[in-house]
Write a protein that holds these residues in place. Structure first.
Motif, PDB file in Angstrom:
ATOM      1  N   ALA A   1       0.855  -1.189   0.000  1.00 52.68           N
ATOM      2  CA  ALA A   1       0.000   0.000   0.000  1.00 52.68           C
ATOM      3  C   ALA A   1       0.886   1.233   0.000  1.00 52.68           C
ATOM      4  O   ALA A   1       1.750   1.396   0.862  1.00 52.68           O
ATOM      5  N   VAL A   2       0.706   2.080  -1.002  1.00 56.13           N
ATOM      6  CA  VAL A   2       1.498   3.294  -1.148  1.00 56.13           C
ATOM      7  C   VAL A   2       0.640   4.476  -0.705  1.00 56.13           C
ATOM      8  O   VAL A   2      -0.501   4.613  -1.153  1.00 56.13           O
ATOM      9  N   LEU A   3       1.166   5.325   0.193  1.00 51.42           N
ATOM     10  CA  LEU A   3       0.406   6.433   0.766  1.00 51.42           C
ATOM     11  C   LEU A   3       0.870   7.760   0.181  1.00 51.42           C
ATOM     12  O   LEU A   3       2.026   7.928  -0.186  1.00 51.42           O
ATOM     13  N   TRP A   4      -0.058   8.682   0.114  1.00 48.69           N
ATOM     14  CA  TRP A   4       0.270  10.052  -0.247  1.00 48.69           C
ATOM     15  C   TRP A   4      -0.444  10.994   0.699  1.00 48.69           C
ATOM     16  O   TRP A   4      -1.651  10.930   0.801  1.00 48.69           O
ATOM     17  N   PRO A   5       0.284  11.825   1.463  1.00 46.10           N
ATOM     18  CA  PRO A   5       1.743  11.835   1.558  1.00 46.10           C
ATOM     19  C   PRO A   5       2.277  10.563   2.209  1.00 46.10           C
ATOM     20  O   PRO A   5       1.551   9.851   2.901  1.00 46.10           O
ATOM     21  N   SER A   6       3.556  10.303   1.999  1.00 47.54           N
ATOM     22  CA  SER A   6       4.122   9.033   2.447  1.00 47.54           C
ATOM     23  C   SER A   6       4.204   8.944   3.961  1.00 47.54           C
ATOM     24  O   SER A   6       4.190   7.844   4.516  1.00 47.54           O
ATOM     25  N   GLN A   7       4.298  10.077   4.671  1.00 48.31           N
ATOM     26  CA  GLN A   7       4.354  10.086   6.128  1.00 48.31           C
ATOM     27  C   GLN A   7       3.141  10.825   6.666  1.00 48.31           C
ATOM     28  O   GLN A   7       3.002  12.034   6.479  1.00 48.31           O
TER      29      GLN A   7
END
Length: 949
Positions: A671-677
């Motif tokens: 799972a890729v998040l935006w923003p990453s943090q």
């Protein structure tokens, strides 16, 4: 006189300045829901509108000005003379979000941001602001799920209210704040339908228990109604309904809750028959609900102008019942009671209690009322109308000193209201003289000393029928009493034993009461008792029970508390966080405070008093920060820590997964998040037909699929109050062949890089391939990959009917189909029209086709040669990588778990590395786009892929 028009017709005010002879209409541009008049300035009015706006007028409604928007209903208050700096100050609660509000003060005619005050540092819970007399109360939720209640006395700084340690309140209501003391009803953790009564000291901070298990009910508007009644005219006198062993009994106190007892029932009933009712098994019980409707009397009534006279409905027996309700009156402040009606009646006070008027509570029409001139001893019947009237309400003229009342109702259910004005002055033929009055001593079961004084009132003789009039005022003389143990209640932290003595509770340390001490000063050391507020006794045992003044001890800091002003352990990135510090013990003036925010910044203050408004800080990065506060003086130090989660809003997620997978071979899902943090994140994975999800704190999981066909994977990402999800379908087969596709450059100009567009174009490409080659639809999958330049991949699937059990023949057949497709692509035979004038050509990328996977255990000797070849190629790739050279056409399926680990994986399970931005969600089965374009090598039927990282 002010009249409000029906808002369904128009929004206007009708104002008369000549007692209603003429009216002037003033149109409004808002709809009034409620009005609040100033207690001293008769022309000053606050109006609350339907759209949560607050308006003010200083001209009795003739002209209005908006004060503030998003004001909580019924949470606005006028300033109090002598306490607030300005007479035109308004206290109000404004809504910030669904769970947050602010307490602000505004000037009446100039409520700008520059002129707003913010007495409480931080957000408060919605609908929690209470401004009453000299006290202000707010509520703030905390991370433990229990609210913290704050109080400000005389507009001073806010301090947490100190209830006994293990009260653990679920709900709190302020009942009374007169005589410089707070009476609060608290629903504790183990209560559902009852509340405990607590009384405070003059500061409103320290509370002790007054009465347990007071009955509560829900009001008509969903508000909580506590069965507690403060008797008017007699200071310190309350009635309460307490639940004991599932029975509700009425209790009375004359000393503000210090002592309670049951009510003695009347000796005789209405007809003169004796009533056998022995305490504590039988007593008088009263209904204590006060009517919210100003035109009906409710169940109980008393007046300041008629001290000692109480009229209430209730029942006699072992408990309070709703059947066999009668009306009772007490003319000696509740010591003795008489039954006056055996049905429910509404009773009004006229001529300051010199006359009582009773009208029957009934749904039937009536035309009679009852009048008493001797405090309810005798009643005379009068007719007030020739035609029976359905009575809707009774309205006395303003103040109880008049002899005029109005009854309004209707003759039939279809008729309009009729008003009957009754003037009782003709019954009286003279004004009262001094000879018509007598003295009355206030007693509690024969005890003359109440609240430390003997009180003697002047009141009308029961035999006198005369008009007291407006000039009469209640007069009282008082004499002091010596202090006894009954004049003192248990101090905070102390509990009353069965023998009446106050001893420390198991959780309380008496030495902690000196916590606000400054070295060289003095403090009051509690004896375990405190005098009941407003008690005026003198001498006696006063010295023995009164707190003793002592020198402040020199002590190290102890009991340091660190919280955020919102009471939470999380905050949004870039917002101002306010930290509050409280010190229970120690010399606050000589204790320095150091606050380390955990992000490389720290502040030091010379003493605790310099940070009463809190310490503000802004975090510039997402993470979990250990905030440390240290209090230190010459005798020692104490440190407290708080772990603060700094988060930001999760905007978008993308599930990186292969489009095709090999049965029983492990694949990786990311799972890729935006923003990453974004802070602390929880991942919920729904894989295939599993009925239970897999929950992880990491953004990747590995799984296998045991059945061929289409399997669906859904990932939900929970960050704070936000939950987002993405879903992918994975085709599962024994083996397959794939190849990357490229396009003419004009396609990039029309690629918005959204999922829906990729699905539509994938379908168009598949149809173009089928049309150009004749490949069956069920043998071909096409997917357009995220990112730019635009790329795609096709997958050739085996024909199960043709090649079942014959793997070698299936491989050959796939080779043939692959050659057919590649030939068509190389000859530019695959084209499609994206839109009029935009013709797109599909090419085969200059790569070898993906290897087939052989799931058998047998490998020939030639396979070992192939493996050696792979090693050689791997070395070459390694050299290329080291020199950062990028060779077109060389791609390896890769998945990197981190920068240092290497992992073997199936060629049929390519996944992508986590991109750093949404635009980097690239390529093929989410292929990793590293310094070199990775891609499988050769056509060997081995489950091996070389990974370089």
């Amino acid at each position: 006189i002010m009249l409000l028009t029906d808002p369904e017709v128009e929004s206007s005010l009708l104002i008369s300045s000549d007692e209603g002879a003429t009216y002037q209409k003033y149109r409004l541009n808002f709809y009034i829901l409620s009005l609040l008049f100033h207690p001293e300035q008769e022309d000053w009015i606050l109006a609350y509108s339907h759209d949560q706006k607050l308006y003010s007028s200083v001209e009795f409604g003739r002209r209005w000005q908006m004060v503030h928007e998003r004001v909580a209903p019924n949470r606005f208050y006028w300033s109090k003379m002598g306490l607030d700096k300005e007479p035109g100050l308004i206290h109000l609660e404004t809504s910030i979000s669904e769970g947050q509000a602010l307490y602000v003060t505004c000037k009446l005619q100039n409520c700008t941001d520059a002129n707003k005050g913010k007495p409480f540092p931080g957000y408060i819970d919605p609908n929690s602001l209470v401004v009453q007399d000299e006290y202000v109360f707010v509520q703030v939720g905390n991370s433990a799920g229990r609210p913290i209640y704050y109080v400000s006395a005389k507009r001073d700084v806010f301090t947490p209210m100190k209830l006994p340690k293990y009260t653990l309140p679920k709900d709190l209501h302020v009942i009374s704040t007169d005589e410089n003391r707070v009476v609060a009803a608290v629903q504790e953790w183990n209560q559902n339908e009852t509340y405990n009564l607590y009384v405070s000291d003059t500061s409103g901070v320290y509370y002790t228990l007054a009465l347990e298990n007071v009955v509560s009910s829900m009001g008509p508007e969903g508000n909580v109604m506590i069965d507690l009644y403060e008797v008017a005219g007699i200071k310190g006198m309350f009635l309460a309904n307490k639940k004991t062993d599932n029975q509700v009994k009425t209790h009375i106190t004359y000393n503000r809750g210090r002592d309670w007892r049951l009510l003695q029932a009347p000796r005789k009933d209405l007809r003169g028959n004796s009533i056998h009712c022995v305490l504590p098994y039988c007593s008088l019980h009263l209904h204590l609900q006060v009517s919210a409707n100003p035109y009906t009397s409710g169940n109980i009534a008393s007046r300041d102008s008629a001290p000692g006279i109480i009229v209430a409905s209730g029942s006699i027996g072992s408990e309070l019942t709703s059947t066999n309700v009668s009306v009772f009156v007490a003319s000696d402040a509740g010591n003795t009671w008489r039954q006056i009606f055996d049905e429910e009646y509404a009773v009004l006070y006229l001529d300051q209690g010199g006359a009582l008027v009773a009208i029957r509570h009934t749904p039937l029409p009536i035309r009679h009322l009852w009048l008493s001139f001797d405090e309810g001893l005798q009643w005379n019947k009068y007719s007030f109308t020739n035609t029976p009237l359905f009575v809707d309400g009774v309205l006395g003229e303003p103040g109880e000193e008049t002899l005029i009342m109005t009854i309004f109702g209707h003759v039939s259910h279809r008729s309009e209201w009729q008003l009957v004005k009754i003037d009782f002055r003709s019954i009286f033929n003279r004004r009262c003289t001094e000879a018509d009055y007598q003295t009355w001593h206030l007693l509690n079961q024969g005890e003359p000393c109440l609240m430390g004084v003997k009180r003697i009132y002047r009141k009308l003789k029961p035999t006198s029928r005369c008009v007291m009039g407006k000039t009469y005022s209640v007069s009282m003389t008082s004499g002091p009493c010596d202090c006894t143990e009954a004049d003192f209640e248990c101090d905070y932290g102390f509990e009353r034993r069965t023998d009446g003595k106050c001893t420390p509770a198991f959780w309380f340390h008496p030495s902690s009461m000196s916590r606000s001490c400054t070295t060289g000063m003095t403090f009051l050391n509690s004896t375990g008792y405190r005098k009941v507020v407003s008690n005026n006794c003198t001498a006696g045992v006063s010295v023995e029970y009164t707190a003793r003044r002592q020198q402040c001890p020199i002590q190290a800091p102890k009991g340091l508390h660190l919280v955020t002003s919102e009471g939470t352990l999380s905050t949004k990135l870039g917002t101002n966080v306010t930290f509050l510090l409280f010190l229970e013990e120690g010399d606050g003036a000589r204790t320095s405070i150091t606050l380390d925010f955990g992000d490389g910044h720290a502040l030091t203050y010379s003493n605790v008093s310099s940070i009463e408004d809190g310490i503000k800080h802004i975090y510039k990065a997402v993470g979990i920060y250990r905030v440390t506060a240290t209090g230190e003086n010459s005798l020692g130090s104490e440190t407290v820590m708080l772990y603060l989660h700094v988060t930001c809003q999760l905007e978008y997620i993308h599930l990186s997964a292969p489009f095709v997978a090999v049965r029983n071979k492990e694949v990786n899902l990311t799972a890729v998040l935006w923003p990453s943090q974004v802070g602390t994140v929880t991942y919920i994975w729904w894989i295939g037909n599993n009925t239970e999800p897999v929950i992880t704190l990491e953004g990747s999981v590995a799984c296998t699929f045991s059945r061929e066909g289409i399997s669906t994977v859904t990932v939900q990402v929970s960050a704070g109050n936000t939950i987002l999800q993405d879903r992918k379908s994975i085709a599962v087969h024994e083996y397959f062949r794939s190849h990357l596709l490229a396009f003419s450059s004009n396609l990039d100009d029309h690629n918005p890089d959204v999922a829906e567009w990729r699905l539509d174009v994938s379908r168009v490409i598949k149809n173009s391939l089928i049309e150009a080659t004749g490949v069956r639809e069920d043998r071909l999958l096409v997917t357009v990959l995220p990112g730019l330049p635009t790329a795609a991949e096709f997958f050739l699937l085996p024909d199960k009917q043709l090649t079942e059990g014959k793997a070698e023949k299936s491989y050959a057949h796939l080779d043939q189909l692959s050659e057919v497709l590649l030939n068509a692509l190389n000859q530019n035979l695959v084209q499609f029209t994206l839109r009029p004038g935009v013709q797109v050509t599909v090419y085969a990328a200059h790569l070898s086709a993906a290897p087939l996977v052989d799931t058998s255990e047998n490998h020939s000797g030639s396979a070992m040669l192939m493996l050696l070849s792979l090693v050689v190629v791997g070395l070459a790739v390694f050299v290329i990588y080291k020199f950062k050279r990028k060779i077109p056409g060389l791609n390896v399926y890769a998945q990197m778990q981190n920068e240092k680990e290497q992992e073997m994986m199936s060629p049929a399970n390519p996944t992508g590395a986590t991109p750093s931005s949404q635009r980097d969600l690239v390529h093929s089965l989410e292929i990793l786009d590293t310094e070199f374009n990775s891609r499988p090598i050769g056509k060997y039927p081995l489950g091996l892929t070389l990974i370089c990282g």
